[in-house]
Design an enzyme around this catalytic site. Structure first.
Site, mmCIF file in Angstrom:
data_model
loop_
_atom_site.group_PDB
_atom_site.id
_atom_site.type_symbol
_atom_site.label_atom_id
_atom_site.label_comp_id
_atom_site.label_asym_id
_atom_site.label_seq_id
_atom_site.Cartn_x
_atom_site.Cartn_y
_atom_site.Cartn_z
ATOM 1 N N LYS A 1 39.085 32.467 62.160
ATOM 2 C CA LYS A 1 38.898 31.393 61.184
ATOM 3 C C LYS A 1 37.415 31.173 60.865
ATOM 4 O O LYS A 1 37.052 31.018 59.707
ATOM 5 C CB LYS A 1 39.473 30.064 61.710
ATOM 6 N N ARG B 1 44.419 19.662 63.575
ATOM 7 C CA ARG B 1 44.982 20.407 64.695
ATOM 8 C C ARG B 1 46.188 19.710 65.309
ATOM 9 O O ARG B 1 46.794 20.252 66.228
ATOM 10 C CB ARG B 1 43.914 20.507 65.779
ATOM 11 N N ARG C 1 30.975 31.347 75.511
ATOM 12 C CA ARG C 1 31.491 29.990 75.376
ATOM 13 C C ARG C 1 32.171 29.589 76.667
ATOM 14 O O ARG C 1 32.944 30.334 77.234
ATOM 15 C CB ARG C 1 32.497 29.948 74.222
ATOM 16 N N ARG D 1 44.260 26.943 75.631
ATOM 17 C CA ARG D 1 44.009 26.710 74.200
ATOM 18 C C ARG D 1 45.164 27.263 73.364
ATOM 19 O O ARG D 1 45.561 26.672 72.373
ATOM 20 C CB ARG D 1 42.681 27.336 73.783
HETATM 21 P P1 ADP Z 1 39.086 27.810 68.935
HETATM 22 O O1 ADP Z 1 38.322 29.090 68.799
HETATM 23 O O2 ADP Z 1 39.798 27.662 70.236
HETATM 24 O O3 ADP Z 1 39.956 27.525 67.757
HETATM 25 P P2 ADP Z 1 37.144 25.730 68.193
HETATM 26 O O4 ADP Z 1 35.762 26.241 68.200
HETATM 27 O O5 ADP Z 1 37.783 25.473 66.872
HETATM 28 O O6 ADP Z 1 38.020 26.688 69.093
HETATM 29 O O7 ADP Z 1 37.236 24.379 69.052
HETATM 30 C C1 ADP Z 1 36.803 24.340 70.390
HETATM 31 C C2 ADP Z 1 37.294 23.069 71.069
HETATM 32 O O8 ADP Z 1 36.810 21.918 70.353
HETATM 33 C C3 ADP Z 1 38.800 22.879 71.108
HETATM 34 O O9 ADP Z 1 39.388 23.569 72.172
HETATM 35 C C4 ADP Z 1 38.899 21.343 71.244
HETATM 36 O O10 ADP Z 1 38.627 20.917 72.552
HETATM 37 C C5 ADP Z 1 37.769 20.858 70.367
HETATM 38 N N1 ADP Z 1 38.214 20.631 68.971
HETATM 39 C C6 ADP Z 1 37.807 21.314 67.853
HETATM 40 N N2 ADP Z 1 38.425 20.859 66.762
HETATM 41 C C7 ADP Z 1 39.268 19.879 67.185
HETATM 42 C C8 ADP Z 1 40.206 19.034 66.549
HETATM 43 N N3 ADP Z 1 40.435 19.102 65.225
HETATM 44 N N4 ADP Z 1 40.909 18.152 67.307
HETATM 45 C C9 ADP Z 1 40.706 18.059 68.620
HETATM 46 N N5 ADP Z 1 39.848 18.832 69.293
HETATM 47 C C10 ADP Z 1 39.125 19.726 68.601
#
Ligand code: ADP
Length: 196
Positions: A13, A88, A138, A149
């Site tokens: 994404k 999400r 990360r 996740r």
């Molecule tokens: P991924 O690659 O797992 O999709 P992101 O970089 O989008 O990870 O997000 C990393 C972390 O940030 C998530 O695991 C969550 O803890 C938090 N996070 C990001 N966006 C949201 C959201 N919309 N709602 C709740 N938590 C979020």
């Protein structure tokens, strides 16, 4: 135009959001990046979310709504934005609609779902961890956190695909192939949407 990208962790994404942002001249809003920046800067928000992120859990909806509303209200989002990592949960999706109406971005919204099989996602995230080395890794890319996740995605985020399918503003994109191939598919869908 508001473009929402949905898809499991590791679906690509972020990469595709950056390209769409460049092509359409609207900012990429990555909630994960914003939260990681807050953690790195040690802000009150960062302190609040650090442990949650390390465990692969979700930050509460009310906290996220404030973060996203603040960001979408900035002048550079006047023409729209690419949302990467938001919404999400069902709660986030339900408050997003009134929010985009409030700030006048309701028209032309489109949800793109990046479909990537789970085995592929696990393989990609392990690859990302190895490539990044110690410095770039990360904290939430450790194996057990990746699995958590993915579980959180399946349980809380994947149902949003049906939510948006019912609204008729959703397109599924095969997230397999080269970055260019996937981008071309997404871009063609966006163009079709803008013409239609
Ligand atoms: P991924 O690659 O797992 O999709 P992101 O970089 O989008 O990870 O997000 C990393 C972390 O940030 C998530 O695991 C969550 O803890 C938090 N996070 C990001 N966006 C949201 C959201 N919309 N709602 C709740 N938590 C979020």
């Amino acid at each position: 135009m508001l473009i929402v990208l949905l898809g499991p962790p590791g679906a690509g994404k972020g990469t595709q959001a950056a390209r769409l942002a460049t092509k359409y001249g609207i900012p990429q809003i990555s909630t994960g990046d914003m939260l990681r920046a807050a953690v790195a800067a040690g802000t009150p928000l960062g302190k609040r979310v650090e442990g949650i992120m390390e465990a692969g859990e979700l930050v509460p909806d009310d906290v996220m709504l404030e973060v996203v509303e603040d960001r979408l209200s900035q002048p550079d989002c006047a023409l729209g934005a690419i949302l990467d990592g938001y919404p999400r949960t069902a709660g986030q999706a339900e408050t997003l609609d009134p929010l985009v109406q409030r700030i006048g971005q309701g028209r032309n919204s489109l949800v793109l779902v990046l479909d990537v099989p789970e085995e592929e996602v696990i393989r990609r995230i392990s690859g990302r961890r190895e490539e990044a080395g110690e410095a770039g890794k990360r904290d939430d890319d450790a194996d057990h956190v990746v699995l958590e996740r993915l579980r959180v995605y399946r349980e809380l985020t994947e149902p949003l695909v049906e939510f948006y399918r019912d609204k008729g503003v959703m397109a599924e994109i095969a997230g397999i192939g080269t970055v260019d191939e996937i981008f071309d598919r997404m871009d063609a869908t966006v163009r079709e949407h803008l013409q239609g």
